[in-house]
Design a protein around this motif. Structure first.
Motif, PDB file in Angstrom:
ATOM      1  N   VAL A 121      89.016  40.635  37.270  1.00  0.00           N
ATOM      2  CA  VAL A 121      88.751  39.216  37.058  1.00  0.00           C
ATOM      3  C   VAL A 121      88.005  39.081  35.742  1.00  0.00           C
ATOM      4  CG1 VAL A 121      87.636  37.145  37.947  1.00  0.00           C
ATOM      5  CG2 VAL A 121      88.633  38.816  39.544  1.00  0.00           C
ATOM      6  N   PRO A 122      88.626  38.531  34.692  1.00  0.00           N
ATOM      7  CA  PRO A 122      87.951  38.450  33.393  1.00  0.00           C
ATOM      8  C   PRO A 122      86.645  37.660  33.492  1.00  0.00           C
ATOM      9  CG  PRO A 122      90.289  37.911  33.188  1.00  0.00           C
ATOM     10  CD  PRO A 122      89.981  37.955  34.654  1.00  0.00           C
ATOM     11  N   LEU A 123      85.606  38.234  32.900  1.00  0.00           N
ATOM     12  CA  LEU A 123      84.309  37.574  32.822  1.00  0.00           C
ATOM     13  C   LEU A 123      83.797  37.134  34.195  1.00  0.00           C
ATOM     14  CD1 LEU A 123      84.774  35.498  29.532  1.00  0.00           C
ATOM     15  CD2 LEU A 123      83.530  37.642  29.840  1.00  0.00           C
ATOM     16  N   ARG A 124      83.921  38.015  35.169  1.00  0.00           N
ATOM     17  CA  ARG A 124      83.378  37.713  36.492  1.00  0.00           C
ATOM     18  C   ARG A 124      81.851  37.654  36.422  1.00  0.00           C
ATOM     19  NH1 ARG A 124      84.550  40.897  42.217  1.00  0.00           N
ATOM     20  NH2 ARG A 124      83.005  39.760  43.454  1.00  0.00           N
ATOM     21  N   GLU A 125      81.303  36.569  36.890  1.00  0.00           N
ATOM     22  CA  GLU A 125      79.867  36.342  36.742  1.00  0.00           C
ATOM     23  C   GLU A 125      79.043  37.153  37.735  1.00  0.00           C
ATOM     24  OE1 GLU A 125      79.914  31.783  34.969  1.00  0.00           O
ATOM     25  OE2 GLU A 125      79.474  32.094  37.087  1.00  0.00           O
ATOM     26  N   LYS A 126      77.841  37.500  37.298  1.00  0.00           N
ATOM     27  CA  LYS A 126      76.870  38.203  38.121  1.00  0.00           C
ATOM     28  C   LYS A 126      75.572  37.412  38.161  1.00  0.00           C
ATOM     29  CE  LYS A 126      79.110  42.260  38.624  1.00  0.00           C
ATOM     30  NZ  LYS A 126      79.341  43.021  39.862  1.00  0.00           N
ATOM     31  N   ASP A 235      69.320  32.472  25.829  1.00  0.00           N
ATOM     32  CA  ASP A 235      70.378  31.463  25.857  1.00  0.00           C
ATOM     33  C   ASP A 235      71.580  31.955  26.665  1.00  0.00           C
ATOM     34  OD1 ASP A 235      68.864  29.802  24.138  1.00  0.00           O
ATOM     35  OD2 ASP A 235      69.630  30.889  22.383  1.00  0.00           O
ATOM     36  N   GLU A 236      71.884  33.251  26.570  1.00  0.00           N
ATOM     37  CA  GLU A 236      72.957  33.882  27.336  1.00  0.00           C
ATOM     38  C   GLU A 236      72.520  35.295  27.713  1.00  0.00           C
ATOM     39  OE1 GLU A 236      76.905  33.829  25.597  1.00  0.00           O
ATOM     40  OE2 GLU A 236      76.337  32.148  24.279  1.00  0.00           O
ATOM     41  N   ILE A 237      73.061  35.790  28.824  1.00  0.00           N
ATOM     42  CA  ILE A 237      72.788  37.157  29.275  1.00  0.00           C
ATOM     43  C   ILE A 237      74.106  37.763  29.737  1.00  0.00           C
ATOM     44  CG2 ILE A 237      71.420  38.636  30.818  1.00  0.00           C
ATOM     45  CD1 ILE A 237      69.590  36.208  31.319  1.00  0.00           C
ATOM     46  N   PHE A 238      74.285  39.065  29.472  1.00  0.00           N
ATOM     47  CA  PHE A 238      75.441  39.742  30.052  1.00  0.00           C
ATOM     48  C   PHE A 238      75.142  41.227  30.257  1.00  0.00           C
ATOM     49  CE2 PHE A 238      76.148  39.591  25.455  1.00  0.00           C
ATOM     50  CZ  PHE A 238      76.577  40.868  25.117  1.00  0.00           C
ATOM     51  N   PHE A 239      75.860  41.820  31.221  1.00  0.00           N
ATOM     52  CA  PHE A 239      75.815  43.246  31.492  1.00  0.00           C
ATOM     53  C   PHE A 239      77.077  43.891  30.933  1.00  0.00           C
ATOM     54  CE2 PHE A 239      73.527  41.469  35.262  1.00  0.00           C
ATOM     55  CZ  PHE A 239      72.280  42.048  35.038  1.00  0.00           C
ATOM     56  N   SER A 250      75.054  34.400  35.369  1.00  0.00           N
ATOM     57  CA  SER A 250      74.934  32.954  35.617  1.00  0.00           C
ATOM     58  C   SER A 250      73.551  32.570  36.123  1.00  0.00           C
ATOM     59  CB  SER A 250      75.981  32.503  36.632  1.00  0.00           C
ATOM     60  OG  SER A 250      75.830  33.217  37.857  1.00  0.00           O
ATOM     61  N   LYS A 251      72.785  33.560  36.637  1.00  0.00           N
ATOM     62  CA  LYS A 251      71.483  33.233  37.212  1.00  0.00           C
ATOM     63  C   LYS A 251      70.592  34.467  37.235  1.00  0.00           C
ATOM     64  CE  LYS A 251      69.363  31.332  41.440  1.00  0.00           C
ATOM     65  NZ  LYS A 251      69.605  30.926  42.848  1.00  0.00           N
ATOM     66  N   VAL A 252      69.330  34.292  36.930  1.00  0.00           N
ATOM     67  CA  VAL A 252      68.289  35.316  37.119  1.00  0.00           C
ATOM     68  C   VAL A 252      67.082  34.617  37.708  1.00  0.00           C
ATOM     69  CG1 VAL A 252      66.809  37.059  36.063  1.00  0.00           C
ATOM     70  CG2 VAL A 252      69.104  36.681  35.153  1.00  0.00           C
ATOM     71  N   GLU A 253      66.620  35.143  38.850  1.00  0.00           N
ATOM     72  CA  GLU A 253      65.561  34.478  39.596  1.00  0.00           C
ATOM     73  C   GLU A 253      65.991  33.023  39.855  1.00  0.00           C
ATOM     74  OE1 GLU A 253      61.788  35.371  37.676  1.00  0.00           O
ATOM     75  OE2 GLU A 253      61.722  37.296  38.716  1.00  0.00           O
ATOM     76  N   SER A 254      65.189  32.050  39.467  1.00  0.00           N
ATOM     77  CA  SER A 254      65.555  30.651  39.746  1.00  0.00           C
ATOM     78  C   SER A 254      66.170  29.964  38.533  1.00  0.00           C
ATOM     79  CB  SER A 254      64.319  29.871  40.198  1.00  0.00           C
ATOM     80  OG  SER A 254      63.322  29.894  39.179  1.00  0.00           O
ATOM     81  N   LEU A 255      66.441  30.729  37.470  1.00  0.00           N
ATOM     82  CA  LEU A 255      66.940  30.149  36.228  1.00  0.00           C
ATOM     83  C   LEU A 255      68.446  30.338  36.103  1.00  0.00           C
ATOM     84  CD1 LEU A 255      64.141  31.365  33.788  1.00  0.00           C
ATOM     85  CD2 LEU A 255      64.361  29.126  34.873  1.00  0.00           C
ATOM     86  N   TYR A 256      69.131  29.330  35.593  1.00  0.00           N
ATOM     87  CA  TYR A 256      70.577  29.375  35.432  1.00  0.00           C
ATOM     88  C   TYR A 256      70.939  29.571  33.958  1.00  0.00           C
ATOM     89  CZ  TYR A 256      71.048  27.892  40.252  1.00  0.00           C
ATOM     90  OH  TYR A 256      70.982  27.831  41.628  1.00  0.00           O
ATOM     91  N   PHE A 257      72.051  30.267  33.745  1.00  0.00           N
ATOM     92  CA  PHE A 257      72.520  30.581  32.400  1.00  0.00           C
ATOM     93  C   PHE A 257      74.008  30.244  32.297  1.00  0.00           C
ATOM     94  CE2 PHE A 257      68.778  33.061  33.267  1.00  0.00           C
ATOM     95  CZ  PHE A 257      68.054  32.958  32.084  1.00  0.00           C
ATOM     96  N   PRO A 258      74.560  30.178  31.071  1.00  0.00           N
ATOM     97  CA  PRO A 258      75.943  29.712  30.919  1.00  0.00           C
ATOM     98  C   PRO A 258      77.007  30.576  31.577  1.00  0.00           C
ATOM     99  CG  PRO A 258      74.763  29.572  28.842  1.00  0.00           C
ATOM    100  CD  PRO A 258      73.887  30.336  29.782  1.00  0.00           C
TER     101      PRO A 258
END
Length: 291
Positions: A121-126, A235-239, A250-258
């Motif tokens: 799945v391309p760019l599957r969010e974590k 602003d953005e995060i990725f693994f 898309s999310k870390v703790e209670s914060l949402y990301f793009p």
């Protein structure tokens, strides 16, 4: 599935190693995981180079030749009727008498595993989760991709079985380190950030490739020691890893990301996919390859 074991391709039901193998008795072994795309082993040269450095550190003599490995991979792909495959190349110290050994190992055990990959799945969010468990320190000066995996397994137990979560290790000094099976990147003000190997992370091949892509794209890069607040301000995060490629957060703790909508995530993913069917080494990016 069929495996390669010490010179032979055998069915998984027939594969066996000696109980005296020091990879089993003392954890003396290293491995690489990578993917084939339409039969091409992406960045194989870099994976083999890291494997060889690990074997040298473990005092295991090796006779690994890239062309031979490619031939084995092709034979396995044909036998397993695969083109896009998960591959694991595993080399351990081999069978010896029980007891700690100081002289070089000269009878290594080599196994190459393959398995079918589920549709990617391309760019599957974590969702990123900071772990309570700290990243342990490497056994040597640099972390090896070795059989010593208890720290990762314990972290996965803490995180739970969900495939939509990825744990984030902090070092014992509370610096951001890496994911359980990934490296971590983030973007702030159009600049790329990732932790230094000084934190004890595994210097992933995909990590190195993304850094090379950033250099070619002329994106400023910061590699260093960062506290977790820096990730939360991103602003953005990725693994990244070699099997799941680039995984937007898309999310870390209670914060949402793009997540997958992030501009830089999309840019790196687009560049990444341009090379998967023909690039053997990261260095080729600087040898006439154009972005």
């Amino acid at each position: 599935m069929y495996l390669y074991v010490n010179g032979e391709i055998v069915h998984e039901s027939e594969a066996a190693i000696s109980p005296f193998d020091h990879g089993y008795l003392y954890g003396l072994g290293v491995f690489e995981t990578f993917r084939t795309y339409s039969g091409h082993p992406f960045l194989l040269t870099n994976h083999l180079a890291r494997l060889k450095r690990g074997l040298k550190e473990l005092n295991i003599e090796e006779t690994i030749h890239e062309q031979k490995i490619r031939e084995i991979l092709n034979s396995l792909l044909e036998k397993n009727q695969l083109q896009d495959a998960y591959c694991r190349l595993n080399v351990s110290a081999g069978p010896e008498e029980i007891g700690l050994r100081t002289t070089p190992y000269k009878n290594e055990t080599m196994i190459i595993f393959q398995k079918e990959l589920p549709p990617l799945v391309p760019l599957r969010e974590k969702e990123g989760v900071f772990l309570q468990l700290r990243r342990n320190t490497p056994e040597t000066t640099e972390r090896l991709k070795s059989h010593h995996y208890l720290n990762n397994i314990a972290a996965k137990r803490e995180l739970g079985p969900s495939h939509d979560l990825e744990g984030i290790f902090l070092s014992k000094e509370d610096y951001i380190c890496e994911g359980i099976t990934s490296n971590i990147f983030w973007v702030k003000n159009r600049e790329l950030y990732t932790p230094s190997v000084e934190t004890g992370l595994l210097n992933g091949i995909t990590r190195q490739f993304v850094l090379a892509l950033a250099q070619n794209l002329k994106i400023p890069v910061h590699v260093g020691l960062f506290e977790k607040e820096k990730v939360l301000e991103a602003d953005e995060i990725f693994f990244t890893n070699s099997v799941q490629e680039i995984m937007p957060v898309s999310k870390v703790e209670s914060l949402y990301f793009p997540g997958q909508k992030g501009k830089y995530v999309g840019m790196f993913h687009h560049q990444y996919k341009k090379y998967v069917t023909h690039l053997l080494s990261i260095e080729e990016l600087n040898e006439g390859e154009s972005l």
